[in-house]
Design an enzyme around this catalytic site. Sequence first.
Site, PDB file in Angstrom:
ATOM      1  CG  ASP A  26      -2.055   0.982   1.104  1.00  0.00           C
ATOM      2  OD1 ASP A  26      -2.348   1.427  -0.025  1.00  0.00           O
ATOM      3  OD2 ASP A  26      -2.642   1.333   2.142  1.00  0.00           O
ATOM      4  N   GLY A  29      -0.194   5.388  -4.408  1.00  0.00           N
ATOM      5  CA  GLY A  29      -0.846   6.638  -4.811  1.00  0.00           C
ATOM      6  C   GLY A  29      -0.229   7.825  -4.084  1.00  0.00           C
ATOM      7  CG  HIS A  43      -0.602   1.825  -9.196  1.00  0.00           C
ATOM      8  ND1 HIS A  43      -0.781   1.480  -7.872  1.00  0.00           N
ATOM      9  CD2 HIS A  43      -1.668   2.593  -9.532  1.00  0.00           C
ATOM     10  CE1 HIS A  43      -1.921   2.005  -7.444  1.00  0.00           C
ATOM     11  NE2 HIS A  43      -2.479   2.689  -8.420  1.00  0.00           N
ATOM     12  CG  ASN A  74      -7.831  -2.198  -4.865  1.00  0.00           C
ATOM     13  OD1 ASN A  74      -6.914  -2.978  -4.632  1.00  0.00           O
ATOM     14  ND2 ASN A  74      -8.108  -1.202  -4.028  1.00  0.00           N
ATOM     15  CB  ILE A 201      -6.923  -6.578   8.114  1.00  0.00           C
ATOM     16  CG1 ILE A 201      -6.437  -7.915   7.623  1.00  0.00           C
ATOM     17  CG2 ILE A 201      -8.419  -6.573   8.224  1.00  0.00           C
ATOM     18  CD1 ILE A 201      -5.061  -8.229   8.089  1.00  0.00           C
TER      19      ILE A 201
HETATM   20  C1  IPE Z   1      -5.294  -2.697   0.121  1.00  0.00           C
HETATM   21  O1  IPE Z   1      -5.005  -1.358  -0.075  1.00  0.00           O
HETATM   22  C2  IPE Z   1      -5.288  -3.420  -1.195  1.00  0.00           C
HETATM   23  C3  IPE Z   1      -3.990  -3.548  -1.837  1.00  0.00           C
HETATM   24  C4  IPE Z   1      -2.846  -3.099  -1.389  1.00  0.00           C
HETATM   25  C5  IPE Z   1      -3.989  -4.242  -3.093  1.00  0.00           C
HETATM   26  P1  IPE Z   1      -6.172  -0.276  -0.261  1.00  0.00           P
HETATM   27  O2  IPE Z   1      -5.492   1.022  -0.491  1.00  0.00           O
HETATM   28  O3  IPE Z   1      -7.122  -0.731  -1.289  1.00  0.00           O
HETATM   29  O4  IPE Z   1      -6.893  -0.319   1.153  1.00  0.00           O
HETATM   30  P2  IPE Z   1      -7.729   0.798   1.904  1.00  0.00           P
HETATM   31  O5  IPE Z   1      -8.728   1.327   0.923  1.00  0.00           O
HETATM   32  O6  IPE Z   1      -6.763   1.849   2.334  1.00  0.00           O
HETATM   33  O7  IPE Z   1      -8.336   0.098   3.075  1.00  0.00           O
HETATM   34  C1  IPE Z   2      -1.707   0.195  -3.239  1.00  0.00           C
HETATM   35  O1  IPE Z   2      -1.460   1.552  -3.315  1.00  0.00           O
HETATM   36  C2  IPE Z   2      -1.946  -0.429  -4.593  1.00  0.00           C
HETATM   37  C3  IPE Z   2      -3.325  -0.873  -4.807  1.00  0.00           C
HETATM   38  C4  IPE Z   2      -4.287  -0.815  -3.945  1.00  0.00           C
HETATM   39  C5  IPE Z   2      -3.625  -1.439  -6.094  1.00  0.00           C
HETATM   40  P1  IPE Z   2      -2.646   2.607  -3.316  1.00  0.00           P
HETATM   41  O2  IPE Z   2      -3.008   2.898  -4.726  1.00  0.00           O
HETATM   42  O3  IPE Z   2      -3.771   2.163  -2.447  1.00  0.00           O
HETATM   43  O4  IPE Z   2      -1.921   3.859  -2.677  1.00  0.00           O
HETATM   44  P2  IPE Z   2      -2.542   4.920  -1.693  1.00  0.00           P
HETATM   45  O5  IPE Z   2      -3.094   4.162  -0.524  1.00  0.00           O
HETATM   46  O6  IPE Z   2      -3.599   5.643  -2.449  1.00  0.00           O
HETATM   47  O7  IPE Z   2      -1.388   5.780  -1.320  1.00  0.00           O
HETATM   48 MG    MG Z   3      -4.113   2.413  -0.483  1.00  0.00          MG
END
Ligand code: IPE
Ligand code: IPE
Ligand code: MG
Length: 246
Positions: A26, A29, A43, A74, A201
């Site tokens: 995570d 972004g 990513h 997602n 989680i």
């Molecule tokens: C969990 O991260 C899923 C992955 C890393 C693939 P998210 O960014 O989707 O989780 P939330 O929305 O912060 O709970």
């Molecule tokens: C995790 O990074 C990758 C996926 C969930 C696919 P995020 O895209 O959730 O990154 P943040 O949480 O927005 O920083």
């Molecule tokens: Mg995230």
Amino acid sequence: MALFKKKETTNVDFNDLPRHVAIIMDGNGRWAKKRGLPRTAGHAAGAETLRSIATYCKQIGLRYLTVYAFSTENWGRPAEEVGGIMGLLKKYLREAIDQADHNQVKFRFLGDLASLSPELRDLCLRTEEVTRLYEDCQINICLNYGGRDEILHAAQAFAADYAEGRATLDELTEQRMGRYLFTSGVPDPDLVIRPSGEVRISNFLLWQSAYAEFYFTDVLWPDFDRNELHRALAAYQKRSRRFGGV
Ligand code: IPE
Ligand code: IPE
Ligand code: MG
């Protein structure tokens, strides 16, 4: 002053590694946003981090590494971002297929592959096929994975076996339930790592992490390196796992 800086104890005993480490990758972004880049650039950077962490895990002799790449939730992201992630997956899977013999890593995909594009699903199946005989290190990629979705699939599969007379109710033990999960045959994770500062989680390995140790860090996934992994492993090695005992 550097002289008095508290020394961090990241001494890892590489002869006593956890058998199975799972990572919620995570923070891609936020990593991109901090740099004024589009989320897809985050990513792409995260995918490179996975490549180097996976290589390092194989090198140190870790047996199982499971990574959360794309959750069932997602899909709710903008189509452009979802498309970007799927494109990256295709690129890295083609590479994994080409490099299979060099990497010597077994890949497995955990999640409902049925709703992926036929092209991506086919790449997942081919990656599993060409890497199936490598036994030293297994990397599980959770793709369209949700812990609740996995438990629902398992319940449906058992119900079908029951309805067809292939199972009786009292045969549904924890062991048998485990065989209906996407992770069938994979031991439960010992250590679950979540970078990015979130302490939740997010629907990851709900059944399997019943007795996992958790490690949270503020580092964003694209910045996660082997030193961060060492910190997590060292923290894990200091814990006392009791599994409900004394
Ligand atoms: C969990 O991260 C899923 C992955 C890393 C693939 P998210 O960014 O989707 O989780 P939330 O929305 O912060 O709970
Ligand atoms: C995790 O990074 C990758 C996926 C969930 C696919 P995020 O895209 O959730 O990154 P943040 O949480 O927005 O920083
Ligand atoms: Mg995230």
